[in-house]
Scaffold this motif. Structure first.
Motif, short mmCIF file in Angstrom:
data_model
loop_
_atom_site.label_atom_id
_atom_site.label_comp_id
_atom_site.label_asym_id
_atom_site.label_seq_id
_atom_site.Cartn_x
_atom_site.Cartn_y
_atom_site.Cartn_z
N ALA A 3 -39.06 104.91 31.71
CA ALA A 3 -40.02 105.06 31.16
C ALA A 3 -40.03 106.15 29.97
CB ALA A 3 -41.08 105.35 32.02
N ARG A 4 -39.36 107.08 30.28
CA ARG A 4 -39.01 108.38 29.27
C ARG A 4 -38.58 107.87 27.86
NH1 ARG A 4 -36.11 114.06 30.71
NH2 ARG A 4 -36.69 115.00 28.61
N ILE A 5 -37.25 106.94 27.92
CA ILE A 5 -36.85 106.23 27.06
C ILE A 5 -37.69 105.54 25.97
CG2 ILE A 5 -34.91 104.69 26.10
CD1 ILE A 5 -33.46 105.71 28.51
N VAL A 6 -38.68 104.62 26.71
CA VAL A 6 -39.73 104.01 26.00
C VAL A 6 -40.57 104.82 25.25
CG1 VAL A 6 -41.50 102.28 26.31
CG2 VAL A 6 -39.36 101.78 27.38
N VAL A 7 -40.97 105.93 25.98
CA VAL A 7 -42.09 106.82 25.33
C VAL A 7 -41.31 107.53 24.15
CG1 VAL A 7 -43.26 109.09 25.70
CG2 VAL A 7 -43.65 107.14 27.69
N MET A 8 -40.18 108.09 24.01
CA MET A 8 -39.40 108.38 23.05
C MET A 8 -39.04 107.62 22.06
SD MET A 8 -36.54 110.91 25.03
CE MET A 8 -35.83 111.24 23.45
N ALA A 9 -38.88 106.26 22.34
CA ALA A 9 -38.70 105.16 21.32
C ALA A 9 -40.15 104.99 20.50
CB ALA A 9 -38.22 104.05 21.94
N ASN A 10 -41.07 104.99 21.29
CA ASN A 10 -42.73 104.64 20.60
C ASN A 10 -42.77 105.89 19.96
OD1 ASN A 10 -42.82 101.96 21.86
ND2 ASN A 10 -43.97 102.81 23.50
N SER A 11 -42.60 106.96 20.25
CA SER A 11 -42.95 108.28 19.50
C SER A 11 -42.21 108.11 18.06
CB SER A 11 -42.97 109.51 20.15
OG SER A 11 -41.56 109.71 20.53
N HIS A 12 -41.04 107.72 18.17
CA HIS A 12 -40.20 107.42 17.13
C HIS A 12 -40.76 106.43 15.96
CE1 HIS A 12 -36.57 107.88 14.46
NE2 HIS A 12 -36.19 106.59 14.74
N LEU A 13 -41.12 105.34 16.65
CA LEU A 13 -41.79 104.23 15.90
C LEU A 13 -43.01 104.91 15.16
CD1 LEU A 13 -41.24 101.20 18.09
CD2 LEU A 13 -40.09 101.42 15.87
N VAL A 14 -43.67 105.63 16.01
CA VAL A 14 -45.14 106.00 15.32
C VAL A 14 -44.69 107.06 14.28
CG1 VAL A 14 -47.00 107.63 15.83
CG2 VAL A 14 -46.42 105.91 17.51
N LYS A 15 -43.70 107.84 14.45
CA LYS A 15 -43.17 108.72 13.41
C LYS A 15 -42.86 108.08 12.31
CE LYS A 15 -41.99 112.83 11.62
NZ LYS A 15 -42.33 112.97 10.32
N ASP A 16 -42.00 106.92 12.36
CA ASP A 16 -41.44 106.21 11.10
C ASP A 16 -42.95 105.38 10.41
OD1 ASP A 16 -38.93 106.75 11.52
OD2 ASP A 16 -38.57 104.74 12.77
N ASP A 17 -43.82 105.11 11.12
CA ASP A 17 -44.97 104.43 10.60
C ASP A 17 -45.78 105.50 9.92
OD1 ASP A 17 -44.32 102.06 11.58
OD2 ASP A 17 -45.69 102.21 13.44
N GLN A 18 -45.88 106.78 10.86
CA GLN A 18 -46.78 107.67 9.88
C GLN A 18 -45.94 107.72 8.43
OE1 GLN A 18 -46.72 110.66 12.89
NE2 GLN A 18 -48.65 110.29 13.50
N ASP A 19 -44.44 108.17 8.61
CA ASP A 19 -43.76 108.44 7.35
C ASP A 19 -44.23 107.25 6.13
OD1 ASP A 19 -43.14 110.92 8.30
OD2 ASP A 19 -40.88 109.97 8.85
N ARG A 20 -43.87 106.11 6.60
CA ARG A 20 -43.99 104.93 5.78
C ARG A 20 -45.63 105.10 5.17
NH1 ARG A 20 -43.23 100.94 9.40
NH2 ARG A 20 -41.03 101.47 9.41
N LEU A 21 -46.65 105.24 6.06
CA LEU A 21 -48.14 105.45 5.47
C LEU A 21 -48.22 106.39 4.54
CD1 LEU A 21 -50.96 104.33 5.69
CD2 LEU A 21 -51.06 105.92 7.93
N VAL A 22 -47.72 107.71 4.94
CA VAL A 22 -47.46 108.78 3.82
C VAL A 22 -47.16 108.32 2.42
CG1 VAL A 22 -46.62 111.00 3.20
CG2 VAL A 22 -47.67 110.52 5.36
N ARG A 23 -45.74 107.63 2.44
CA ARG A 23 -45.11 107.16 1.28
C ARG A 23 -46.17 105.91 0.41
NH1 ARG A 23 -40.73 106.89 4.52
NH2 ARG A 23 -40.82 104.56 4.66
N ILE A 24 -46.70 105.22 1.32
CA ILE A 24 -47.63 104.22 0.82
C ILE A 24 -48.99 104.86 0.18
CG2 ILE A 24 -49.33 102.22 1.19
CD1 ILE A 24 -47.30 101.59 3.54
N VAL A 25 -49.60 105.71 0.80
CA VAL A 25 -50.68 106.49 0.12
C VAL A 25 -50.25 107.34 -0.77
CG1 VAL A 25 -52.35 108.43 0.77
CG2 VAL A 25 -51.87 106.61 2.40
N GLY A 26 -49.01 107.82 -0.99
CA GLY A 26 -48.52 108.80 -2.08
C GLY A 26 -48.48 107.86 -3.34
N THR A 27 -47.80 106.86 -3.08
CA THR A 27 -47.22 105.63 -4.22
C THR A 27 -48.84 105.29 -4.75
OG1 THR A 27 -45.67 105.03 -3.28
CG2 THR A 27 -46.57 103.56 -4.89
#
Length: 176
Positions: free
Chosen positions: A2-26
């Protein structure tokens, strides 16, 4: 596990946040660039109009200068009719030029080009002069005299060099 899934999900959330920041910035960069381009185009148009008016002042005789400036203003504002005049030594508005086809259609009892200050009333152009502010309205004026053609979608602008109103122009009846 379960801990690995949470870490993987938080990594995906971070990637999504970074992508969203880039899109908003563009998008923000695009929007700012469009605003800058629009401001530049408007500045260029304003400069062109100022240069055309300056040319009229420098090349036309006084009795033709007012109609030359009015032609430029009507073109710039895409309006059907207008007036351009000055405040005389008695405080009256003198309008040596009006759109001729409108003047011919106007059925006001006493057509005059001199409007004494004490008879101005409260329509948009005297209010613009008194308040020293550009005023506009998209409504049909209810304050035009009997026989006057209807005045719709108008702009009244006092001319104010060095803090004193010396003239006024008004354009009206633009299609939109």
């Amino acid at each position: 596990g379960a801990r690995i899934v949470v870490m993987a999900n938080s990594h995906l959330v971070k990637d999504d946040q970074d992508r969203l920041v880039r899109i908003v910035g563009t998008f923000t960069d695009f929007t700012e660039r469009k605003r800058a381009e629009t401001a530049l185009r408007m500045s260029q148009q304003e400069l062109e109009i100022r240069n055309r008016i300056a040319e009229v002042f420098l090349t036309r005789p006084d009795d033709d200068m007012y109609s030359g400036v009015l032609e430029i203003l009507l073109d710039a504002f895409k309006s059907k009719f207008g007036v351009f005049g000055y405040i005389d030594e008695f405080g009256s508005l003198v309008v040596p030029t009006m759109t001729r086809h409108i003047w011919d259609q106007c059925q006001v009892a006493e057509k005059n080009i001199v409007f004494p200050k004490e008879k101005w009333g409260d329509s948009i152009w005297p209010t613009a002069i008194r308040t020293q502010k550009l005023l506009h309205s998209n409504e049909r004026s209810k304050l035009t005299p009997a026989g006057h053609i209807p005045v719709d979608r108008n702009i009244s602008a006092p001319i104010i060099p060095r803090g004193k109103v010396v003239g006024m122009f008004q354009v009206a009846n633009k299609e939109t």
